[in-house]
Scaffold this motif. Structure first.
Motif, PDB file in Angstrom:
ATOM      1  N   ILE A   9      54.892  -4.768 -25.627  1.00 30.63           N
ATOM      2  CA  ILE A   9      54.947  -3.664 -24.665  1.00 30.63           C
ATOM      3  C   ILE A   9      55.996  -3.948 -23.593  1.00 30.63           C
ATOM      4  O   ILE A   9      56.771  -3.066 -23.205  1.00 30.63           O
ATOM      5  CB  ILE A   9      53.565  -3.429 -24.028  1.00 30.63           C
ATOM      6  N   ALA A  10      56.029  -5.189 -23.097  1.00 30.93           N
ATOM      7  CA  ALA A  10      57.010  -5.557 -22.080  1.00 30.93           C
ATOM      8  C   ALA A  10      58.426  -5.399 -22.630  1.00 30.93           C
ATOM      9  O   ALA A  10      59.325  -4.879 -21.944  1.00 30.93           O
ATOM     10  CB  ALA A  10      56.769  -6.988 -21.618  1.00 30.93           C
ATOM     11  N   GLU A  11      58.638  -5.835 -23.862  1.00 31.51           N
ATOM     12  CA  GLU A  11      59.974  -5.718 -24.466  1.00 31.51           C
ATOM     13  C   GLU A  11      60.331  -4.253 -24.706  1.00 31.51           C
ATOM     14  O   GLU A  11      61.483  -3.847 -24.507  1.00 31.51           O
ATOM     15  CB  GLU A  11      60.003  -6.491 -25.785  1.00 31.51           C
ATOM     16  N   ASP A  45      54.814   5.617 -18.945  1.00 33.49           N
ATOM     17  CA  ASP A  45      53.553   5.824 -18.216  1.00 33.49           C
ATOM     18  C   ASP A  45      52.353   5.451 -19.079  1.00 33.49           C
ATOM     19  O   ASP A  45      51.396   4.829 -18.606  1.00 33.49           O
ATOM     20  CB  ASP A  45      53.438   7.281 -17.768  1.00 33.49           C
ATOM     21  N   ALA A  46      52.402   5.841 -20.360  1.00 32.81           N
ATOM     22  CA  ALA A  46      51.307   5.497 -21.276  1.00 32.81           C
ATOM     23  C   ALA A  46      51.216   3.987 -21.466  1.00 32.81           C
ATOM     24  O   ALA A  46      50.116   3.424 -21.542  1.00 32.81           O
ATOM     25  CB  ALA A  46      51.513   6.188 -22.627  1.00 32.81           C
ATOM     26  N   ASN A  47      52.363   3.320 -21.518  1.00 32.20           N
ATOM     27  CA  ASN A  47      52.374   1.861 -21.645  1.00 32.20           C
ATOM     28  C   ASN A  47      51.741   1.197 -20.427  1.00 32.20           C
ATOM     29  O   ASN A  47      51.105   0.138 -20.550  1.00 32.20           O
ATOM     30  CB  ASN A  47      53.810   1.351 -21.835  1.00 32.20           C
ATOM     31  N   SER A  48      51.906   1.804 -19.263  1.00 36.84           N
ATOM     32  CA  SER A  48      51.289   1.251 -18.054  1.00 36.84           C
ATOM     33  C   SER A  48      49.774   1.299 -18.165  1.00 36.84           C
ATOM     34  O   SER A  48      49.080   0.323 -17.831  1.00 36.84           O
ATOM     35  CB  SER A  48      51.760   2.027 -16.819  1.00 36.84           C
ATOM     36  N   LEU A  49      49.242   2.428 -18.642  1.00 37.22           N
ATOM     37  CA  LEU A  49      47.794   2.543 -18.822  1.00 37.22           C
ATOM     38  C   LEU A  49      47.300   1.581 -19.901  1.00 37.22           C
ATOM     39  O   LEU A  49      46.236   0.970 -19.769  1.00 37.22           O
ATOM     40  CB  LEU A  49      47.427   3.986 -19.196  1.00 37.22           C
ATOM     41  N   THR A  50      48.088   1.451 -20.964  1.00 38.32           N
ATOM     42  CA  THR A  50      47.727   0.519 -22.032  1.00 38.32           C
ATOM     43  C   THR A  50      47.699  -0.911 -21.514  1.00 38.32           C
ATOM     44  O   THR A  50      46.813  -1.701 -21.866  1.00 38.32           O
ATOM     45  CB  THR A  50      48.723   0.634 -23.201  1.00 38.32           C
ATOM     46  N   SER A  51      48.653  -1.257 -20.675  1.00 37.25           N
ATOM     47  CA  SER A  51      48.704  -2.609 -20.105  1.00 37.25           C
ATOM     48  C   SER A  51      47.483  -2.880 -19.234  1.00 37.25           C
ATOM     49  O   SER A  51      46.958  -4.001 -19.224  1.00 37.25           O
ATOM     50  CB  SER A  51      49.986  -2.786 -19.288  1.00 37.25           C
ATOM     51  N   ILE A  52      47.030  -1.863 -18.507  1.00 37.36           N
ATOM     52  CA  ILE A  52      45.818  -2.025 -17.689  1.00 37.36           C
ATOM     53  C   ILE A  52      44.623  -2.318 -18.589  1.00 37.36           C
ATOM     54  O   ILE A  52      43.819  -3.220 -18.312  1.00 37.36           O
ATOM     55  CB  ILE A  52      45.567  -0.765 -16.845  1.00 37.36           C
ATOM     56  N   THR A 107      59.623   4.504 -31.885  1.00 33.11           N
ATOM     57  CA  THR A 107      59.612   4.044 -33.284  1.00 33.11           C
ATOM     58  C   THR A 107      58.616   2.916 -33.548  1.00 33.11           C
ATOM     59  O   THR A 107      58.551   2.437 -34.675  1.00 33.11           O
ATOM     60  CB  THR A 107      61.020   3.555 -33.686  1.00 33.11           C
ATOM     61  N   GLU A 108      57.835   2.510 -32.537  1.00 35.61           N
ATOM     62  CA  GLU A 108      56.957   1.343 -32.714  1.00 35.61           C
ATOM     63  C   GLU A 108      55.522   1.681 -32.309  1.00 35.61           C
ATOM     64  O   GLU A 108      55.273   2.144 -31.193  1.00 35.61           O
ATOM     65  CB  GLU A 108      57.461   0.169 -31.872  1.00 35.61           C
ATOM     66  N   ASN A 150      40.451   0.009 -34.246  1.00 38.64           N
ATOM     67  CA  ASN A 150      41.038  -0.233 -32.933  1.00 38.64           C
ATOM     68  C   ASN A 150      42.022   0.869 -32.556  1.00 38.64           C
ATOM     69  O   ASN A 150      42.550   1.574 -33.420  1.00 38.64           O
ATOM     70  CB  ASN A 150      41.758  -1.585 -32.913  1.00 38.64           C
ATOM     71  N   ILE A 151      42.258   0.993 -31.259  1.00 44.04           N
ATOM     72  CA  ILE A 151      43.213   1.983 -30.765  1.00 44.04           C
ATOM     73  C   ILE A 151      44.631   1.560 -31.139  1.00 44.04           C
ATOM     74  O   ILE A 151      45.002   0.402 -30.988  1.00 44.04           O
ATOM     75  CB  ILE A 151      43.092   2.127 -29.236  1.00 44.04           C
ATOM     76  N   GLU A 152      45.401   2.511 -31.621  1.00 42.66           N
ATOM     77  CA  GLU A 152      46.818   2.279 -31.901  1.00 42.66           C
ATOM     78  C   GLU A 152      47.642   3.144 -30.953  1.00 42.66           C
ATOM     79  O   GLU A 152      47.322   4.315 -30.744  1.00 42.66           O
ATOM     80  CB  GLU A 152      47.155   2.606 -33.357  1.00 42.66           C
ATOM     81  N   SER A 153      48.679   2.573 -30.372  1.00 45.70           N
ATOM     82  CA  SER A 153      49.485   3.285 -29.383  1.00 45.70           C
ATOM     83  C   SER A 153      50.960   3.215 -29.755  1.00 45.70           C
ATOM     84  O   SER A 153      51.431   2.193 -30.251  1.00 45.70           O
ATOM     85  CB  SER A 153      49.287   2.679 -27.992  1.00 45.70           C
ATOM     86  N   TRP A 154      51.658   4.321 -29.470  1.00 41.17           N
ATOM     87  CA  TRP A 154      53.116   4.326 -29.605  1.00 41.17           C
ATOM     88  C   TRP A 154      53.688   3.699 -28.347  1.00 41.17           C
ATOM     89  O   TRP A 154      53.596   4.282 -27.261  1.00 41.17           O
ATOM     90  CB  TRP A 154      53.640   5.752 -29.776  1.00 41.17           C
TER      91      TRP A 154
END
Length: 347
Positions: free
Chosen positions: A288-290, A67-74, A219-220, A211-215
Motif C-alpha cells: 500500500i505504501a509503495e 483516500d481508500a488506501n488511508s482507510l485500509t491502512s487504519i 491495476t493491483e 477476506n476483504i480484497e481492496s484495489w
C-alpha cells in the motif's frame, strides 16, 4: 445625398455599451487571477476541453484510491495491534506452561489464565474500526465471535461433548476418575472436532471466511484483512477452552499433564500461524505504501497536464486587469462628460 444625424443619446449609449463589455472582461480577468485558470475553460480550450476533462477524471480516481488506501491502512493498523495483543497473550501463557517443565503449574492458575485469555481473545476478535469489525472477513457488519458464557452455543457444545464422553459434567466429583488415556482420546477426538471449521462457524463465529480484497492501485488488488475463522484463532480458542472448561483443577495429576501437553502443542502451532498472518498483513502494508508513492507521482503528472491546458499566466492576467481598469475609468469619465451635454448650455 443622405445626412447622418448624431444625437447626444447615441453618443451617451455608446460608452455605456463599452463599459458593460469592459466590466465583463475585468470580472473574467479577476477570476483568472483568483483561481489561476481560465474563467471559461471550454471557451478557451475548444476541442482540447475533452482532454482536460479526462485528465481531471483520472486525477479524481487516483484521489479516491489514495483516500481508500488511508482507510485500509487504519484497518490494517488496528488489526496489527490486535494481533500483537493476541500473540503476546498466547506467548505469555505458553511460557508459563513451558517454564513449569518438571514442576507442574498450578491447575487452578491454568484454569484462571485460560478463562481470562479466552475472554481477551474474544474481545480482540470483536474489535472494530470505522464502524466495521476487522476480524469479520467480508461480513464486516456482523459481530464475529459470541461470548463464551451460558447459554451460548459454544459453551453448550463443549459441555455436551464432555458429558457424552465421560457420563458426567466438568463440575462433577467424578472428574477425578478420568484416566490419562480417556482424556487424550477425548481431546484428540470429540473435543478437537468442536473446533473444526464447520462447528466453529455453527457455534462460535459469525464472521465470513473470505477476506476483504481492496484495489490499492488501478491495476493491483490485494487481501487487506484476516478473519476470526482462520486456524490460528480456532486453535487459541480451543486451548483456552481446554484450560478453563474441562475441570482441570479436579483432575488427577497424570490427567492434568495430558491437558498441559496438549495445550503446549496447540499453543505453539497457533502462535506460529499468527506470525505468518502478521507477516502477510505486513507485506500488504508495504504494498500500500509503495502504491501510494506511485499514485502520488501519477497524480502530479495529471496535475501538470491540467495545468498546461487550463492555467493562465498570473503576470499576463494582472496586466490585463490593469489595462481594463484604466479603460473602464476612461469610459466612466467619458460617460460623465457626455451626460453633461445639454442644448441649454449653447442657447
Amino acid at each position: 445625398m443622405r445626412t447622418t444625424f448624431i444625437s447626444t443619446l447615441s453618443m451617451l449609449n455608446s460608452p455605456r455599451t463599452t463599459t458593460t463589455k469592459l466590466q465583463v472582461e475585468l470580472a473574467k480577468a479577476n477570476t483568472e487571477i483568483a483561481t489561476g485558470r481560465h474563467a471559461d475553460v471550454g471557451l478557451e480550450l475548444g476541442h482540447l476541453t475533452g482532454q482536460s476533462i479526462t485528465l481531471r477524471q483520472e486525477r479524481t480516481e487516483l484521489d479516491g484510491i489514495i483516500d481508500a488506501n488511508s482507510l485500509t491502512s487504519i484497518r490494517l493498523n488496528v488489526t496489527r495491534t490486535s494481533l500483537d495483543k493476541i500473540r503476546d497473550t498466547a506467548d505469555d501463557f505458553l511460557s508459563s506452561l513451558l517454564g513449569a517443565s518438571g514442576h507442574p503449574p498450578s491447575a487452578s492458575l491454568v484454569r484462571e489464565a485460560g478463562q481470562a485469555n479466552l475472554a481477551s481473545l474474544i474481545a480482540e476478535l470483536n474489535q472494530s474500526a470505522n464502524g466495521q469489525y476487522i476480524f469479520a472477513g467480508t461480513n464486516t457488519k456482523q459481530r464475529p465471535v459470541a461470548e463464551y458464557t451460558s447459554p451460548s452455543a459454544a459453551k453448550a457444545s463443549v459441555d455436551s461433548a464432555f458429558v457424552t464422553a465421560f457420563g458426567f459434567s466438568q463440575t462433577s466429583a467424578g472428574v477425578g476418575s478420568i484416566s490419562p488415556s480417556q482424556m487424550a482420546t477425548f481431546l484428540d477426538g470429540p473435543f478437537t472436532t468442536l473446533f473444526n471449521d464447520t462447528n466453529w462457524q455453527s457455534n462460535w463465529s459469525s464472521a465470513g471466511s473470505q477476506n476483504i480484497e481492496s484495489w490499492i492501485s488501478p491495476t493491483e488488488r490485494v487481501e487487506t484483512s484476516t478473519n476470526a475463522n482462520v486456524s490460528a484463532m480456532r486453535k487459541l480458542a480451543m486451548a483456552y477452552t481446554m484450560a478453563s472448561n474441562l475441570g482441570i483443577a479436579d483432575l488427577a495429576e497424570e490427567t492434568q499433564q495430558v491437558i498441559i501437553k496438549k495445550l503446549v502443542d496447540v499453543m505453539g502451532a497457533a502462535t506460529a500461524e499468527i506470525v505468518q498472518i502478521q507477516a502477510g498483513l505486513g507485506t500488504t502494508e508495504k504494498k500500500i505504501a509503495e502504491a501510494n508513492e506511485r499514485l502520488s507521482l501519477q497524480k502530479m503528472f495529471f496535475e501538470e497536464g491540467v495545468g498546461k491546458l487550463e492555467h493562465v499566466d498570473p503576470a499576463e492576467a494582472k496586466t490585463r486587469v490593469d489595462s481594463l481598469t484604466t479603460q473602464l475609468q476612461m469610459s466612466y469619465a467619458l460617460t460623465s462628460q457626455l451626460r453633461q451635454l445639454n442644448l441649454l448650455n449653447y442657447l
